[in-house]
Structure formats: C-alpha cells, structure tokens
Design a protein around this motif. Structure first.
Motif, PDB file in Angstrom:
ATOM      1  N   GLY A   1      39.454  66.016  22.143  1.00  8.59           N
ATOM      2  CA  GLY A   1      39.480  64.626  22.278  1.00  8.59           C
ATOM      3  C   GLY A   1      40.491  64.294  23.306  1.00  8.59           C
ATOM      4  N   ARG A   2      40.506  62.767  23.660  1.00  4.29           N
ATOM      5  CA  ARG A   2      41.365  62.271  24.644  1.00  4.29           C
ATOM      6  C   ARG A   2      42.599  61.194  23.901  1.00  4.29           C
ATOM      7  N   VAL A   3      43.639  61.503  23.900  1.00  2.00           N
ATOM      8  CA  VAL A   3      44.383  60.371  23.349  1.00  2.00           C
ATOM      9  C   VAL A   3      44.389  59.150  24.051  1.00  2.00           C
ATOM     10  N   ILE A   4      43.982  57.964  23.269  1.00  2.00           N
ATOM     11  CA  ILE A   4      43.821  56.395  23.842  1.00  2.00           C
ATOM     12  C   ILE A   4      45.156  55.864  23.620  1.00  2.00           C
TER      13      ILE A   4
ATOM     14  N   ILE B   1      48.264  58.670  15.916  1.00  2.00           N
ATOM     15  CA  ILE B   1      47.659  58.836  17.362  1.00  2.00           C
ATOM     16  C   ILE B   1      46.079  58.506  17.409  1.00  2.00           C
ATOM     17  N   LEU B   2      45.736  57.468  18.192  1.00  2.00           N
ATOM     18  CA  LEU B   2      44.282  57.146  18.373  1.00  2.00           C
ATOM     19  C   LEU B   2      43.674  57.970  19.384  1.00  2.00           C
ATOM     20  N   VAL B   3      42.622  58.770  18.898  1.00  2.00           N
ATOM     21  CA  VAL B   3      41.854  59.784  19.773  1.00  2.00           C
ATOM     22  C   VAL B   3      40.440  59.555  19.749  1.00  2.00           C
ATOM     23  N   GLN B   4      39.900  59.889  20.965  1.00  2.00           N
ATOM     24  CA  GLN B   4      38.562  59.535  21.166  1.00  2.00           C
ATOM     25  C   GLN B   4      37.878  61.131  21.347  1.00  2.00           C
ATOM     26  N   ARG B   5      36.956  61.371  20.757  1.00  2.00           N
ATOM     27  CA  ARG B   5      36.492  62.821  20.879  1.00  2.00           C
ATOM     28  C   ARG B   5      35.626  62.898  22.085  1.00  2.00           C
ATOM     29  N   VAL B   6      35.728  63.938  22.590  1.00  2.00           N
ATOM     30  CA  VAL B   6      34.768  64.480  23.842  1.00  2.00           C
ATOM     31  C   VAL B   6      33.600  64.835  23.100  1.00  2.00           C
ATOM     32  N   LYS B   7      32.500  64.207  23.802  1.00  2.00           N
ATOM     33  CA  LYS B   7      31.047  64.280  23.556  1.00  2.00           C
ATOM     34  C   LYS B   7      30.407  65.593  24.154  1.00  2.00           C
ATOM     35  N   ALA B   8      29.567  66.362  23.554  1.00  2.00           N
ATOM     36  CA  ALA B   8      29.065  67.460  24.003  1.00  2.00           C
ATOM     37  C   ALA B   8      28.052  67.234  25.186  1.00  2.00           C
ATOM     38  N   ASP B   9      28.091  67.808  26.316  1.00  2.00           N
ATOM     39  CA  ASP B   9      27.108  67.613  27.208  1.00  2.00           C
ATOM     40  C   ASP B   9      25.647  67.894  26.692  1.00  2.00           C
TER      41      ASP B   9
ATOM     42  N   PRO C   1      59.807  60.175  19.303  1.00  2.00           N
ATOM     43  CA  PRO C   1      58.598  59.986  20.100  1.00  2.00           C
ATOM     44  C   PRO C   1      57.668  61.020  19.517  1.00  2.00           C
ATOM     45  N   PRO C   2      56.284  60.642  19.713  1.00  3.48           N
ATOM     46  CA  PRO C   2      55.109  61.569  19.268  1.00  3.48           C
ATOM     47  C   PRO C   2      55.225  62.661  20.548  1.00  3.48           C
ATOM     48  N   SER C   3      54.508  63.802  20.086  1.00  7.66           N
ATOM     49  CA  SER C   3      54.299  65.011  21.060  1.00  7.66           C
ATOM     50  C   SER C   3      53.236  64.906  22.107  1.00  7.66           C
ATOM     51  N   VAL C   4      52.413  63.697  22.226  1.00  5.08           N
ATOM     52  CA  VAL C   4      51.437  63.559  23.076  1.00  5.08           C
ATOM     53  C   VAL C   4      51.657  62.181  23.758  1.00  5.08           C
ATOM     54  N   THR C   5      50.968  61.895  24.877  1.00  5.84           N
ATOM     55  CA  THR C   5      51.099  60.620  25.351  1.00  5.84           C
ATOM     56  C   THR C   5      49.549  60.324  25.648  1.00  5.84           C
ATOM     57  N   PRO C   6      49.346  58.854  25.837  1.00  6.06           N
ATOM     58  CA  PRO C   6      47.952  58.563  26.356  1.00  6.06           C
ATOM     59  C   PRO C   6      47.409  59.207  27.611  1.00  6.06           C
TER      60      PRO C   6
ATOM     61  N   VAL D   1      34.179  51.193  17.129  1.00  4.85           N
ATOM     62  CA  VAL D   1      34.625  49.970  18.069  1.00  4.85           C
ATOM     63  C   VAL D   1      33.243  50.014  18.888  1.00  4.85           C
ATOM     64  N   GLY D   2      32.274  48.921  18.474  1.00  7.41           N
ATOM     65  CA  GLY D   2      31.094  48.814  19.144  1.00  7.41           C
ATOM     66  C   GLY D   2      30.232  50.252  18.858  1.00  7.41           C
ATOM     67  N   GLU D   3      29.937  50.503  19.949  1.00  5.18           N
ATOM     68  CA  GLU D   3      29.209  51.913  19.984  1.00  5.18           C
ATOM     69  C   GLU D   3      30.086  53.485  20.054  1.00  5.18           C
ATOM     70  N   GLN D   4      31.268  52.911  20.284  1.00 11.13           N
ATOM     71  CA  GLN D   4      32.248  54.077  20.559  1.00 11.13           C
ATOM     72  C   GLN D   4      33.003  54.440  19.116  1.00 11.13           C
ATOM     73  N   GLU D   5      32.976  55.836  18.789  1.00 12.75           N
ATOM     74  CA  GLU D   5      33.892  56.160  17.814  1.00 12.75           C
ATOM     75  C   GLU D   5      35.227  56.707  18.174  1.00 12.75           C
ATOM     76  N   TYR D   6      36.117  56.236  17.301  1.00 16.38           N
ATOM     77  CA  TYR D   6      37.523  56.766  17.440  1.00 16.38           C
ATOM     78  C   TYR D   6      37.807  57.450  16.307  1.00 16.38           C
ATOM     79  N   SER D   7      39.207  58.114  16.086  1.00 16.12           N
ATOM     80  CA  SER D   7      39.792  58.596  15.167  1.00 16.12           C
ATOM     81  C   SER D   7      41.255  58.394  15.138  1.00 16.12           C
ATOM     82  N   LEU D   8      42.013  58.294  14.105  1.00 16.63           N
ATOM     83  CA  LEU D   8      43.391  58.241  13.864  1.00 16.63           C
ATOM     84  C   LEU D   8      43.734  59.464  13.169  1.00 16.63           C
TER      85      LEU D   8
END
Length: 104
Positions: A46-49, A18-26, A64-69, A85-92
């Motif tokens: 995080g949010r599933v990409i 699952i490719l996930v982008q972490r939510v940034k703190a305010d 099928p995986p238990s989550v969807t984009p 990817v550029g300035e964005q960070e993702y996690s698998l």
C-alpha cells in the motif's frame, strides 16, 4: 447514519494511526491478456496517504510515526479498519501493525 466523504484528505488520523491505500493488482498479464476481476489477488502492498502525530512518550512529547506520506509499505494479511471514500477504499492501521517500508 453514514458520513459521506468527498476526499481522503478530509481524513486526519489520530495518534499513531496511518491511512493507507492498497495498491491494486494489474488486470493485465505481461503478455497482454486481461484477467477477470475475481481472479485478481489482493496485494499486501500500500501507499501511505496520511499519518497521525504519534503516541506520547513519558515526557509528553509525541513520538513520530515510522512512515511518512508517500511511503510504500507492506501490509498484514488481516487487520486495519476499512474506509470507503467514493469508489476508493482506504485502511487505517496502527503504526506498529505495518510490516515494512518498501524502498526502491
């Protein structure tokens, strides 16, 4: 040699990953005070990409995986493979490593 990626859409997870982008703190408090970057905590949300097709079961059909984009998920404190990817960070993560889906 590092590969330069232009977009996270060019990353297609395999199997149960699952490719996930972490939510940034305010960076601003409720009263309007801006916080320095060093004091911001790393959120475990995080949010599933993108998702893979899933693992194969005994009959050879993908489970099928238990989550969807687009789903919001609770992430473990450790683990995952980080990708930049550029300035964005993702996690698998593997599907079974995700802790929960956040519903609101």
């Amino acid at each position: 040699m590092a590969t330069k990626l232009k977009s996270a859409k060019s990353i297609v997870p395999l199997l149960d990953r699952i490719l996930v982008q972490r939510v940034k703190a305010d960076p601003k408090t409720a009263s309007g005070i801006f916080l320095p970057e060093k004091s911001l905590e790393r959120l475990s949300e995080g949010r599933v990409i993108a998702t893979g097709k899933g693992l194969m079961n005994k009959t050879g059909a993908p489970t099928p995986p238990s989550v969807t984009p687009g789903d919001r998920v609770l992430l473990p404190a450790f683990g995952g493979s980080n990708i930049k990817v550029g300035e964005q960070e993702y996690s698998l993560y593997r599907d079974h490593e995700l802790l929960a889906v956040i519903k609101e």
